[in-house]
Design an enzyme around this catalytic site. Structure first.
Site, PDB file in Angstrom:
ATOM      1  N   TYR A  72      41.543  62.775  34.121  1.00  0.00           N
ATOM      2  CA  TYR A  72      41.296  62.975  35.547  1.00  0.00           C
ATOM      3  C   TYR A  72      39.788  63.168  35.665  1.00  0.00           C
ATOM      4  O   TYR A  72      39.080  62.208  35.925  1.00  0.00           O
ATOM      5  CB  TYR A  72      42.101  64.155  36.121  1.00  0.00           C
ATOM      6  CG  TYR A  72      42.243  64.046  37.633  1.00  0.00           C
ATOM      7  CD1 TYR A  72      43.465  63.717  38.224  1.00  0.00           C
ATOM      8  CD2 TYR A  72      41.152  64.256  38.465  1.00  0.00           C
ATOM      9  CE1 TYR A  72      43.582  63.590  39.601  1.00  0.00           C
ATOM     10  CE2 TYR A  72      41.265  64.129  39.838  1.00  0.00           C
ATOM     11  CZ  TYR A  72      42.482  63.802  40.407  1.00  0.00           C
ATOM     12  OH  TYR A  72      42.596  63.670  41.761  1.00  0.00           O
ATOM     13  N   PHE A 125      36.129  34.088  44.759  1.00  0.00           N
ATOM     14  CA  PHE A 125      37.510  34.161  44.285  1.00  0.00           C
ATOM     15  C   PHE A 125      38.386  34.665  45.437  1.00  0.00           C
ATOM     16  O   PHE A 125      37.903  35.370  46.325  1.00  0.00           O
ATOM     17  CB  PHE A 125      37.595  35.100  43.072  1.00  0.00           C
ATOM     18  CG  PHE A 125      38.996  35.258  42.562  1.00  0.00           C
ATOM     19  CD1 PHE A 125      39.644  34.200  41.946  1.00  0.00           C
ATOM     20  CD2 PHE A 125      39.683  36.457  42.710  1.00  0.00           C
ATOM     21  CE1 PHE A 125      40.949  34.339  41.500  1.00  0.00           C
ATOM     22  CE2 PHE A 125      40.986  36.602  42.261  1.00  0.00           C
ATOM     23  CZ  PHE A 125      41.613  35.532  41.653  1.00  0.00           C
ATOM     24  N   ASP A 126      39.670  34.320  45.458  1.00  0.00           N
ATOM     25  CA  ASP A 126      40.577  34.629  46.585  1.00  0.00           C
ATOM     26  C   ASP A 126      40.516  36.084  47.046  1.00  0.00           C
ATOM     27  O   ASP A 126      40.394  36.370  48.229  1.00  0.00           O
ATOM     28  CB  ASP A 126      42.055  34.377  46.255  1.00  0.00           C
ATOM     29  CG  ASP A 126      42.308  33.104  45.502  1.00  0.00           C
ATOM     30  OD1 ASP A 126      41.344  32.513  44.959  1.00  0.00           O
ATOM     31  OD2 ASP A 126      43.460  32.682  45.436  1.00  0.00           O
ATOM     32  N   ASP A 216      30.197  38.877  40.146  1.00  0.00           N
ATOM     33  CA  ASP A 216      31.645  38.957  40.005  1.00  0.00           C
ATOM     34  C   ASP A 216      31.922  38.381  38.622  1.00  0.00           C
ATOM     35  O   ASP A 216      32.051  37.180  38.446  1.00  0.00           O
ATOM     36  CB  ASP A 216      32.322  38.148  41.124  1.00  0.00           C
ATOM     37  CG  ASP A 216      33.840  38.259  41.070  1.00  0.00           C
ATOM     38  OD1 ASP A 216      34.356  39.012  40.218  1.00  0.00           O
ATOM     39  OD2 ASP A 216      34.508  37.589  41.879  1.00  0.00           O
ATOM     40  N   ALA A 218      34.252  38.610  35.932  1.00  0.00           N
ATOM     41  CA  ALA A 218      35.494  38.706  35.154  1.00  0.00           C
ATOM     42  C   ALA A 218      35.355  37.981  33.811  1.00  0.00           C
ATOM     43  O   ALA A 218      35.883  38.420  32.798  1.00  0.00           O
ATOM     44  CB  ALA A 218      36.656  38.103  35.947  1.00  0.00           C
ATOM     45  N   LYS A 259      40.446  39.999  32.251  1.00  0.00           N
ATOM     46  CA  LYS A 259      39.989  38.755  31.621  1.00  0.00           C
ATOM     47  C   LYS A 259      39.132  39.095  30.400  1.00  0.00           C
ATOM     48  O   LYS A 259      39.681  39.420  29.370  1.00  0.00           O
ATOM     49  CB  LYS A 259      39.235  37.891  32.645  1.00  0.00           C
ATOM     50  CG  LYS A 259      40.141  37.214  33.668  1.00  0.00           C
ATOM     51  CD  LYS A 259      40.480  38.107  34.833  1.00  0.00           C
ATOM     52  CE  LYS A 259      41.208  37.398  35.947  1.00  0.00           C
ATOM     53  NZ  LYS A 259      40.807  37.855  37.263  1.00  0.00           N
ATOM     54  N   HIS A 451      52.684  30.588  48.804  1.00  0.00           N
ATOM     55  CA  HIS A 451      52.987  30.000  47.492  1.00  0.00           C
ATOM     56  C   HIS A 451      53.724  30.957  46.564  1.00  0.00           C
ATOM     57  O   HIS A 451      54.465  30.539  45.698  1.00  0.00           O
ATOM     58  CB  HIS A 451      51.708  29.488  46.825  1.00  0.00           C
ATOM     59  CG  HIS A 451      50.623  30.523  46.720  1.00  0.00           C
ATOM     60  ND1 HIS A 451      49.941  30.985  47.826  1.00  0.00           N
ATOM     61  CD2 HIS A 451      50.129  31.210  45.662  1.00  0.00           C
ATOM     62  CE1 HIS A 451      49.053  31.894  47.440  1.00  0.00           C
ATOM     63  NE2 HIS A 451      49.155  32.049  46.132  1.00  0.00           N
TER      64      HIS A 451
HETATM   65  C1  PLP Z   1      40.748  37.878  38.633  1.00  0.00           C
HETATM   66  C2  PLP Z   1      39.512  37.874  39.415  1.00  0.00           C
HETATM   67  C3  PLP Z   1      39.272  38.810  40.431  1.00  0.00           C
HETATM   68  C4  PLP Z   1      40.313  39.836  40.866  1.00  0.00           C
HETATM   69  O1  PLP Z   1      40.638  40.683  39.827  1.00  0.00           O
HETATM   70  P1  PLP Z   1      42.120  41.312  39.646  1.00  0.00           P
HETATM   71  O2  PLP Z   1      41.976  42.070  38.362  1.00  0.00           O
HETATM   72  O3  PLP Z   1      43.085  40.193  39.578  1.00  0.00           O
HETATM   73  O4  PLP Z   1      42.331  42.208  40.809  1.00  0.00           O
HETATM   74  C5  PLP Z   1      38.063  38.760  41.087  1.00  0.00           C
HETATM   75  N1  PLP Z   1      37.146  37.827  40.788  1.00  0.00           N
HETATM   76  C6  PLP Z   1      37.338  36.902  39.831  1.00  0.00           C
HETATM   77  C7  PLP Z   1      36.282  35.893  39.548  1.00  0.00           C
HETATM   78  C8  PLP Z   1      38.531  36.883  39.119  1.00  0.00           C
HETATM   79  O5  PLP Z   1      38.743  35.949  38.191  1.00  0.00           O
END
Ligand code: PLP
Length: 460
Positions: A72, A125-126, A216, A218, A259, A451
């Protein structure tokens, strides 16, 4: 085989998988409403739905679970993770999050100070786009032209279009740009890398206009490996040095640790030196993710991540990782299957518009190929095309995607070259009967994110 890097590990623990019979696969798919998202994973033989949280941990990571504190406030697990992240990024402040989207929901609203401010990315990313829009911002994509060319080699198809970036800033006014997000690798463009030269130019433009830069990241380790392989002057640098040079060009790092963190759950926020932003993020993380020293993770999650981050920088691992995706891509190309070339870091993108050109976009050719691949070999991929794109919010018409892709996403350290060879053999067979495939029509369609839950029946 010798042209590909072999896995720099041996298998110590296994999870059995089973190929159910073809007649069972036909039944399961029908029960799932012809939507592979609705299949049980135990009915899938090789699961290439996603590379997110699907990788295998090392024995060092499993052992580290036992030293995880109850987390925590101020656990030792947190400080171990914080040390590693500071070391890799060179940034001052670290806050964990439960995954990438958790990090986004904490930081992006703090950057988007007014309704209508724009955020510019090579491609959002989405979930990143969703959090920009939820915070009242406008997400603008700014990918280079080569990004949309499937057939010709270019070393860095994930790059920004720099002229377009300047034009957007000029048109919108620099005071109306909340941030520039460098997505590395560029997930939505097939995991294509971004060069340091391009990121340096983006940094220059951002600095001139006083705009903060977010990575971003990942897949920042995979991106760093591509830079080492393909960018002049980096052949002899370590992956870690390249990553450090990358982070130096930005101000904020958001990561889905599922990732390149080599864990099944986790995310990260790191801030270079902006104390005020850190303080804001620390306040925001508490109601959303948890106290700033755990952010929705347990101590053991943080310990596994601390080790996974280091392991993902290993050059032999990265070479093998990139090579296994390339291997699947090479086999498919040799077998006449149209794919995005060159392959990116985490997936092969198959151009189903060319495999089944007789199926109209609103009967979803890539979903039809995806389903046929499951029937052929028990393999699950995912549609990235007009089904994913959805409908126009005003006219309610189906939108037509630029490309009808089937994505075959490779989990990290999970499948062998034999598995991938089998995937290629199955898809080559599907490709050979592609012109006979039929499209799909909805029997159920949800109003948003259709989807995931849609159900279909085959067209006559
Ligand atoms: C997977 C991903 C995210 C979102 O991360 P989550 O762990 O799925 O919430 C954001 N940006 C990129 C480039 C990603 O590949």
């Amino acid at each position: 085989m010798s042209q590909y890097q072999l896995p720099p590990y041996k298998i110590k623990m296994v999870e059995p998988i089973k190929l159910i019979s073809k007649s069972q696969r036909i039944n399961k798919l029908k029960e799932a409403g012809y939507n592979p998202f609705r299949l049980k994973s135990e009915d899938v033989f090789i699961d290439l739905l996603t590379d997110s949280g699907t990788g295998a941990m090392s024995h060092f990571q499993w052992a580290a679970l036992m030293q995880g504190d109850e987390a925590y406030a101020g656990s030792r697990s947190f400080y171990r993770l914080e040390n590693v992240v500071k070391d890799i990024t060179g940034y001052k402040y670290v806050i964990p999050a439960h995954q990438g989207r958790g990090a986004e929901q904490v930081v992006l609203p703090a950057l988007i100070k007014r309704e209508g401010m724009s955020v510019i990315s090579n491609i959002h990313f989405d979930t990143t786009r969703a959090h920009v829009e939820i915070a009242g911002g406008r997400a603008i994509d700014c990918a280079c032209e080569e990004c949309f060319d499937l057939d010709n080699y270019h070393p860095f198809k994930g790059n920004f279009d720099l002229d377009k970036l300047k034009t957007i800033i000029q048109e919108k006014g620099k005071e109306n740009i909340a941030a520039i997000i460098m997505t590395i690798t560029n997930n939505s463009a097939g995991g294509q890398p971004v060069s340091l030269e391009n990121m340096r130019a983006v940094n220059h433009i951002a600095r001139e206009n006083n705009i903060p830069i977010v990575i971003d990241g990942a897949r920042y380790a995979e991106n760093s490996f591509y830079i080492k392989q393909r960018e002049a002057g980096y052949e002899n640098k370590s992956i870690k040095a390249i990553a450090l040079e990358t982070f130096a060009l930005a101000d904020i790092f958001l990561m889905s640790a599922k990732k390149d963190g080599l864990v099944n759950i986790g995310g990260l926020i790191a801030i270079k030196d902006d104390l005020e932003l850190f303080q804001q993020a620390r306040v925001r993380v508490i109601p959303m993710e948890g106290f700033p020293t755990y952010g929705g993770l347990t101590g053991r999650d943080m310990d596994a991540l601390a080790i996974g981050l280091e392991e993902a920088l290993d050059e032999d691992y990265l070479k093998y990782r990139i090579d296994e995706v390339k291997y699947l891509g090479d086999l498919l190309r040799e077998g006449g299957v149209p794919i995005q070339y060159p392959t990116g870091g985490h997936a092969v993108f198959v151009d189903c518009g060319r495999i089944a050109p007789q199926i109209p976009f609103d009967e979803f050719p890539a979903q039809a190929v995806c389903n046929e691949l499951y029937i052929e070999g028990g393999i699950r991929g995912v549609e990235i095309g007009s089904l994913l794109l959805g409908r126009d919010p005003d006219t309610k018409e189906n939108l037509k995607a630029d490309k009808e892709f089937l994505r075959l996403t490779i989990p990290r350290r999970t499948y062998t070259f034999e598995h991938l060879k089998y995937v290629a053999e199955c898809l080559i067979k599907v490709n050979n009967r592609g012109k006979k495939l039929k499209g799909l029509k909805f029997t159920y369609e949800s109003p948003i994110l259709r989807h995931f839950t849609a159900e279909f029946e085959p067209c006559e």
